[in-house]
Design a protein around this motif. Structure first.
Motif, short mmCIF file in Angstrom:
data_model
loop_
_atom_site.label_atom_id
_atom_site.label_comp_id
_atom_site.label_asym_id
_atom_site.label_seq_id
_atom_site.Cartn_x
_atom_site.Cartn_y
_atom_site.Cartn_z
N LYS A 1 -51.23 122.44 4.91
CA LYS A 1 -52.26 122.46 3.98
C LYS A 1 -53.47 123.31 4.07
CE LYS A 1 -55.41 119.35 6.92
NZ LYS A 1 -56.01 118.13 7.22
N ALA A 2 -53.31 123.87 5.04
CA ALA A 2 -54.44 124.97 5.07
C ALA A 2 -54.05 126.27 4.47
CB ALA A 2 -54.45 125.49 6.67
N PHE A 3 -52.55 126.40 4.28
CA PHE A 3 -52.06 127.47 3.42
C PHE A 3 -52.39 127.29 1.89
CE2 PHE A 3 -49.09 127.87 7.19
CZ PHE A 3 -49.37 129.06 7.16
N GLY A 4 -52.42 125.88 1.44
CA GLY A 4 -52.61 125.55 0.10
C GLY A 4 -54.35 125.82 0.01
N VAL A 5 -55.15 125.38 0.93
CA VAL A 5 -56.48 125.69 0.61
C VAL A 5 -56.92 127.08 0.85
CG1 VAL A 5 -58.59 124.79 1.71
CG2 VAL A 5 -57.05 123.14 1.46
N ASP A 6 -56.55 127.63 1.62
CA ASP A 6 -57.14 129.01 2.26
C ASP A 6 -56.46 130.07 1.57
OD1 ASP A 6 -58.78 127.60 3.82
OD2 ASP A 6 -57.63 127.87 5.74
N GLU A 7 -55.14 129.98 0.92
CA GLU A 7 -54.57 131.09 0.39
C GLU A 7 -53.97 130.70 -0.90
OE1 GLU A 7 -52.26 133.28 3.42
OE2 GLU A 7 -52.83 132.04 4.96
N PRO A 8 -54.83 130.63 -2.00
CA PRO A 8 -54.31 130.33 -3.16
C PRO A 8 -53.56 131.52 -3.81
CG PRO A 8 -56.61 130.90 -3.28
CD PRO A 8 -56.24 130.66 -1.96
N GLU A 9 -53.62 132.77 -3.40
CA GLU A 9 -52.86 133.73 -4.03
C GLU A 9 -51.30 133.58 -3.85
OE1 GLU A 9 -54.27 134.94 -0.03
OE2 GLU A 9 -55.02 133.94 -1.64
N LEU A 10 -51.10 132.67 -2.73
CA LEU A 10 -49.79 132.38 -2.47
C LEU A 10 -48.85 131.86 -3.57
CD1 LEU A 10 -49.72 131.37 1.03
CD2 LEU A 10 -49.05 133.34 0.38
N TRP A 11 -49.64 131.10 -4.47
CA TRP A 11 -48.84 130.24 -5.66
C TRP A 11 -48.90 131.04 -7.09
CZ3 TRP A 11 -46.99 127.45 -2.27
CH2 TRP A 11 -47.63 127.38 -1.06
N LYS A 12 -49.38 132.28 -7.04
CA LYS A 12 -49.32 132.84 -8.23
C LYS A 12 -48.07 132.73 -9.16
CE LYS A 12 -50.33 137.32 -10.26
NZ LYS A 12 -51.02 138.77 -10.19
N TYR A 13 -46.94 133.08 -8.44
CA TYR A 13 -45.66 133.29 -9.28
C TYR A 13 -44.80 131.88 -9.01
CZ TYR A 13 -46.77 138.17 -9.73
OH TYR A 13 -47.52 139.28 -9.97
N THR A 14 -45.34 130.91 -8.43
CA THR A 14 -44.60 129.78 -8.14
C THR A 14 -44.47 128.72 -9.20
OG1 THR A 14 -46.67 128.51 -7.22
CG2 THR A 14 -45.16 129.95 -5.75
#
Length: 202
Positions: free
Chosen positions: A32-45
């Protein structure tokens, strides 16, 4: 050829660098921390996991598709740093044509560019082509995602073309998808050794 693939089996893939194990509901607390703290990970998903609720939905969707036999998701553990790094998924599993897709792959920022992905892909290719004996692995990604395009090509995959306007981005706009692939014959004949050398020599 009848492929022996059991959606209920706990396949664990690992080397000295990384371990891939099946995703579980309880892994929400880890990811869950990846979802909250690193929103840029989901730009192309295709599925936005950029929040606690988003990550919960992401995991639920992955496990629902696994129950149906069309997907199988791994959580990735970096053995060197002793931390969970991200996730990757086999999906569109076709036991008739012996094909599948590999994607929904993401790693936290600190794990990107470390060589982790090459270790993961080596284990996955070996598992898919040699243990399960699938014939083809396909990758689809947003055609604007240049970083992922370079990473997939570096694994020995072949660019096949662009599917125009074939899906939605998380902002609701349409996207073009690039298609790349690697097939079992070329993996066994040359690509395996090439990727192994990259892992060994950096």
């Amino acid at each position: 050829m009848n492929i022996i693939f059991d959606k209920r089996k706990k396949y664990i893939l690992e080397d000295d660098y990384v371990q891939l194990r099946p995703l579980e509901v309880s892994d929400f607390e880890i990811l869950k921390a990846f979802g909250v703290d690193e929103p840029e990970l989901w730009k192309y998903t295709l599925q936005d996991a950029g929040s606690e609720e988003g990550m919960k939905q992401y995991i639920e969707t992955a496990l629902t598709r696994q129950e149906k036999g069309t997907a199988y998701t791994f959580i990735v553990f970096d053995k060197k740093n002793k931390e969970y790094a991200g996730s990757t998924r086999l999906y569109d599993i076709d036991l008739v044509s012996n094909n599948l897709s590999l994607g929904y792959t993401w790693y936290g920022k600190k794990f990107q560019g470390t060589g982790l992905n090459k270790h993961c892909k080596y284990l996955l290719f070996e598992f898919i082509f040699e243990q399960l004996e699938f014939e083809r692995i396909e990758f689809r990604l947003d055609s604007e995602n240049e970083r992922s395009m370079r990473a997939i090509k570096s694994l020995g995959c072949t660019f096949e073309g662009i599917l125009r306007s074939n899906g939605y981005k998380i902002d609701g706009t349409r996207r073009d998808s690039a298609v790349l692939s690697i097939v079992r014959k070329e993996w066994l004949e040359s690509k395996k050794e090439l990727l192994k050398n990259k892992i060994t020599h950096g």
